[in-house]
Design a protein around this motif. Structure first.
Motif, short mmCIF file in Angstrom:
data_model
loop_
_atom_site.label_atom_id
_atom_site.label_comp_id
_atom_site.label_asym_id
_atom_site.label_seq_id
_atom_site.Cartn_x
_atom_site.Cartn_y
_atom_site.Cartn_z
N GLY A 803 0.83 -1.20 0.00
CA GLY A 803 0.00 0.00 0.00
C GLY A 803 0.86 1.24 0.00
O GLY A 803 2.06 1.19 0.32
N PRO A 804 0.28 2.39 -0.34
CA PRO A 804 1.06 3.63 -0.38
C PRO A 804 1.59 4.02 1.00
O PRO A 804 0.85 4.01 2.00
CB PRO A 804 0.05 4.66 -0.89
N ALA A 805 2.87 4.37 1.06
CA ALA A 805 3.44 4.96 2.26
C ALA A 805 3.20 6.47 2.18
O ALA A 805 3.59 7.11 1.21
CB ALA A 805 4.93 4.65 2.37
N VAL A 806 2.55 7.01 3.19
CA VAL A 806 2.04 8.39 3.14
C VAL A 806 2.79 9.26 4.14
O VAL A 806 2.92 8.91 5.32
CB VAL A 806 0.52 8.41 3.44
N LEU A 807 3.29 10.39 3.67
CA LEU A 807 3.93 11.39 4.53
C LEU A 807 3.17 12.70 4.32
O LEU A 807 3.24 13.30 3.25
CB LEU A 807 5.40 11.55 4.16
N ASP A 808 2.41 13.12 5.34
CA ASP A 808 1.55 14.30 5.23
C ASP A 808 1.98 15.37 6.23
O ASP A 808 2.50 15.07 7.31
CB ASP A 808 0.09 13.94 5.51
N LEU A 809 1.70 16.61 5.87
CA LEU A 809 1.90 17.75 6.76
C LEU A 809 0.58 18.52 6.78
O LEU A 809 0.20 19.15 5.79
CB LEU A 809 3.04 18.64 6.28
N GLY A 810 -0.14 18.43 7.93
CA GLY A 810 -1.42 19.09 8.07
C GLY A 810 -1.31 20.41 8.81
O GLY A 810 -0.51 20.55 9.75
N VAL A 811 -2.11 21.38 8.39
CA VAL A 811 -2.09 22.71 8.99
C VAL A 811 -3.48 23.00 9.58
O VAL A 811 -4.49 22.97 8.85
CB VAL A 811 -1.72 23.79 7.96
N ASN A 812 -3.52 23.27 10.86
CA ASN A 812 -4.75 23.67 11.54
C ASN A 812 -5.05 25.12 11.15
O ASN A 812 -4.27 26.02 11.45
CB ASN A 812 -4.55 23.54 13.05
N THR A 813 -6.16 25.34 10.46
CA THR A 813 -6.44 26.68 9.94
C THR A 813 -6.80 27.68 11.04
O THR A 813 -6.68 28.89 10.83
CB THR A 813 -7.59 26.62 8.93
N ALA A 814 -7.25 27.20 12.20
CA ALA A 814 -7.59 28.12 13.30
C ALA A 814 -7.27 27.46 14.63
O ALA A 814 -8.16 27.05 15.38
CB ALA A 814 -9.07 28.50 13.23
#
Length: 833
Positions: A803-814
């Protein structure tokens, strides 16, 4: 006798000092034991090294070994030829590494005149594909017997861009239709080029030491290149023929180049011819299959244009009908009777049914450890049955699902001979019998540890898969100080984990496909915050309904005994600690029943690019007994916490392909806990948690605070700040005052919507741009769309076999800074929603 050793190694070529160095680098060297396999490998490696160092016409013959009294004399015949240097002249726009990568030199072929001409042609095509429509490339060779310079002389000309396309000879189809078909053909042709990995491999074969810089191609249709445009025009002609213009053809293409403006005009001449329509459709020779059944498979109707694709689809569909009825040797031929002017045709299908095939016998080969009765009970084909290819395919898939075979094949004996009875042989290759993986190590947090994993995929030859995993460690000797265990006796302070599992992929006593599994888990841990002992037993069924429908149900009985510390420092808690502390202190005994139903129309369950998926699940949990009581002959303590609830959750996901390399993924999930009595308590593991790679990616794993608790926490902080004595300070308020976000207690309702655009950069790498919208609530009555929170982000997806190895960077908008929320959160996971 004694092994033969190598007395001398020589190369049959005068390479000077470099030849001696090459010989010294071989695995076969003076004094070594003679290994003929290693000698053949030496010959291959020698040739590659010669090519890399510039002897592009080197020939390495079959190694010869002459064994004498003093050992073996090894000779590797080498015809080195001249050392060749590749050069480029006239290339003003592109550098040597880019051009060398496009030569396509094959290290297994001689660098003779045909090979050089082919390389020049590839180089010329490379220029044309990128807009140099009038580019020319010639090859010149200079030098002597020892050194040769091969020069590719390039006349680039100027770069052209196609600004106008005209069609001639067309009347039946409008220009927008023609342009759309042409665009599709040009995009298809553009997708057939070599990728960067191929370019680098060819560059290395050509002697390059620098990685090539890839020059981006223009958009399809912006540059004129004859092969691609001819291929695209052929697609236009095929589209005509699919609509009944059987005489359609390409009568030539003319290109006008304007050297002053750098523009190109393309004129495509087409021949349409008359459109042929179907006058009638008839069938002959169908005795075993009724005409009504045949008409269900017909893809053509009188009055429609005659399309060869529809004719072939009808023919294939009829063959499929006969094959499913056991007529494996049926033949279907189509015959056309056109009118004099070519505008009408009578279509006739002639059927030769042949014999109906029955299964005479089924034999099993290769089942050495697996009981033959297990194999036969899994099969859907039996002696006396009519041969059905679909049943054969289902039998093969069912045998593979048992998990005990590497490969499965069901073969007809003498399939080329038409007969009414045939034998089937089931050919099997079994997996390894069992595996054991012991080990030992040291953990900074948990001290020395030992562990072992054991699996046997074919227990007792019944296709039962047994797996066990055990771990034990002593936290007293951890690197980090553990005063909480230093006074405990050795056996009391040991931590451990044991899991046992038994899986049957197919309950053979049932007439339909059902898999079953039984699992047991025992665990004991010591933490600064608590001590915990946990025992759980679960069993489940996986029912194979008609694809794409799937159903499963799991029953679990667990007992958790938690003793919390009187002084808990929140800074020492790990995520696992927090999850376990969601159980109330004391003994929690409960049983759960968890059914789940899913409907899967995705093209790929691991890495979907189109289709949709829906799933619903329920979890009925009820505590057993009461405090101080024991169940099951005194073996199971009663629960000190009363729980009686129903937990519901649903998911709907869809995948929309946008162009060839982009997918838009959308998902909506929701869940709610329904207490079934007023006294029921929803313990932590039965609540919903948000934040992390699979939910809201702008928060850390399970860090989102329920919306209706945020106000309450802020009120607690305000009360604490106004209290001089600190008596009004709660644990949550103290944590926030210390700069820590409060620990989420989870919620009893949640709503989550996710959207993600996935752009393919290469066959193995994608970039994803996403946005998530959701929240959770402790009191489901306070849930509101107005309370949803949002995050955005970007990440990479690396395609792997699991399966895809996922590297994410999430930004909390508030982010709520008053509660210590971070504005960014990184995530790593395996798999996509």
């Amino acid at each position: 006798g004694a092994p033969t050793r190598t007395a001398e190694v020589s190369l049959g070529a005068d390479l000077g000092e470099r030849g001696a160095a090459l010989a010294a680098g071989l695995a076969t060297r003076q004094g070594a034991v003679l290994d003929l396999d290693a000698l053949e490998g030496d010959a291959r490696q020698l040739r590659l090294r010669l090519l890399r160092e510039g002897w592009l016409r080197a020939r390495v013959g079959e190694p010869r070994a002459e064994v004498g009294a003093g050992g073996a004399r090894v000779l590797i015949p080498v015809v080195a030829g001249p050392r060749i240097e590749l050069r480029f002249e006239g290339n003003q726009s592109l550098g040597g590494p880019e051009l060398r990568a496009e030569l396509g030199l094959d290290p297994e072929q001689p660098l003779d005149e045909p090979a050089l001409e082919a390389a020049a042609a590839r180089l010329r095509a490379f220029y044309q594909e990128r807009g140099w429509a009038a580019a020319r490339v010639e090859v010149r060779e200079t030098g002597g017997p020892e050194r040769v310079a091969v020069t590719f002389v390039v006349e680039e000309g100027r770069r052209y861009r196609v600004t106008r396309v005209r069609f001639g000879g067309t009347a039946a189809r409008a220009e927008p239709w023609l342009r759309e078909r042409l665009r599709e053909g040009l995009e298809a042709a553009a997708g057939e080029g070599d990728d960067a990995a191929d370019a680098e491999r060819l560059s290395r074969a050509g002697g390059s030491t620098a990685p090539p810089r890839r020059l981006a191609r223009p958009e399809p249709g912006d540059a004129w290149t004859e092969p691609a445009w001819n291929q695209a025009v052929a697609r236009v002609v095929d589209a005509y023929r699919a609509e009944g213009f059987l005489a359609a053809g390409h009568e030539g293409t003319r290109v006008l180049l304007d050297a002053r403006d750098g523009t190109a005009e393309v004129e495509i001449r087409l021949r349409e011819g008359p459109q042929t329509r179907i006058e009638s459709v008839a069938f002959e020779g169908n005795r075993a299959v009724s005409l009504a059944r045949i008409l269900e498979e017909v893809r053509l109707r009188p009055g429609e244009p005659l399309a060869y694709a529809a004719v072939e689809q009808t023919r294939s569909a009829l063959l499929g009908v006969y094959s499913r009825e056991g007529y494996l040797y049926a033949r279907v031929q189509d015959q056309q009777e056109p009118s004099a002017d070519g505008t009408r045709t009578a279509l006739r299908f002639r059927i030769e049914e042949g014999p109906r095939v029955h299964i005479a016998a089924v034999s099993v080969a290769g089942a050495q450890r697996t009981r033959e009765s297990i194999v036969r009970s899994t099969l859907e084909v039996h002696p006396g049955d009519v041969y059905d290819p679909a049943a054969v395919a289902r039998s093969q898939a069912a045998l593979l699902r048992l998990g005990v075979f590497r490969s499965v094949a069901l073969r007809l004996d003498e399939p080329e001979v038409p007969e009414s009875e045939k034998d089937i042989t089931v050919e099997l290759a079994e997996r390894p019998w069992r595996t054991l993986a012991p080990g030992a190590g040291y953990s900074l947090a948990n001290g020395p540890r030992a562990f072992a994993e054991f699996s046997q995929p074919n227990l007792l030859g019944l296709a039962l898969e047994f797996a066990a995993r055990a771990k034990v460690n002593d936290p007293k000797y951890a690197y980090y100080r553990r005063p909480d265990v230093k006074d405990l006796k050795p056996l009391d302070r040991l931590e451990g984990y044991l899991s046992l599992g038994l899986r049957d992929p197919r309950l053979h006593f049932l007439p339909f496909a059902v898999g079953a599994h039984v699992d047991g888990v025992g665990e004991r841990v010591h933490r600064r915050a608590y001590d915990m002992t946990r025992v759980a037993v679960s069993g489940g069924l996986d029912v194979a309904l008609a694809a794409p429908l799937a159903f499963s149900v799991i029953y679990e009985l667990e007992v958790d005994d938690i003793e919390k510390s009187t002084s808990v420092d929140a800074q020492t808690l790990t995520r696992a600690d927090v999850e376990r502390l969601r159980f109330p202190e004391g003994i929690t005994t409960l049983h759960s029943l968890r059914p789940a139903l899913s409907l899967d129309f995705r093209d790929n369950a691991v890495h979907p690019r189109s289709g949709w998926f829906a799933a619903v699940g329920a979890d009925y949990s009820h505590s057993l007994g009461g405090g101080g009581r024991y169940l099951l002959f005194g073996l199971i303590p009663g629960s000190e916490v009363y729980t009686d609830l129903l937990r519901l959750q649903g998911t709907l996901s869809g995948y929309l392909p946008v162009g060839r390399d982009t997918v838009l993924a959308l998902s909506v999930r929701a869940g709610r806990v329904l207490p079934l009595s007023a006294a029921s308590r929803t313990i932590g593991p039965k609540r919903f948690f948000m934040g992390g790679a699979s939910t809201m990616r702008g928060w850390g794993e399970e860090e989102m605070i329920p919306e209706d608790l945020r106000t309450d926490y802020l009120r607690q902080v305000a009360s604490c700040n106004g209290s001089l004595s600190g008596i009004a300070c709660t644990d949550a308020a103290r944590n926030v005052a210390a700069g820590q976000a409060p620990i989420s207690v989870g919620g009893q309702a949640f709503l989550l919507a996710k959207a993600e655009a996935r752009f393919r950069l290469s066959p193995a790498v994608e970039v994803g741009v996403f946005a998530d919208l959701g929240n959770l609530w402790v009191d489901a009555q306070k849930a509101s769309l107005a309370g949803l929170r949002a995050d955005v982000g970007v990440g990479l997806r690396f395609v792997t076999p699991i399966g895809p190895a996922v590297l994410d960077l999430g930004v909390n908008t508030a982010p709520d800074r008053r509660l210590g929320e971070a504005w960014v959160a990184p995530h790593f996971s395996i798999g996509l929603f």
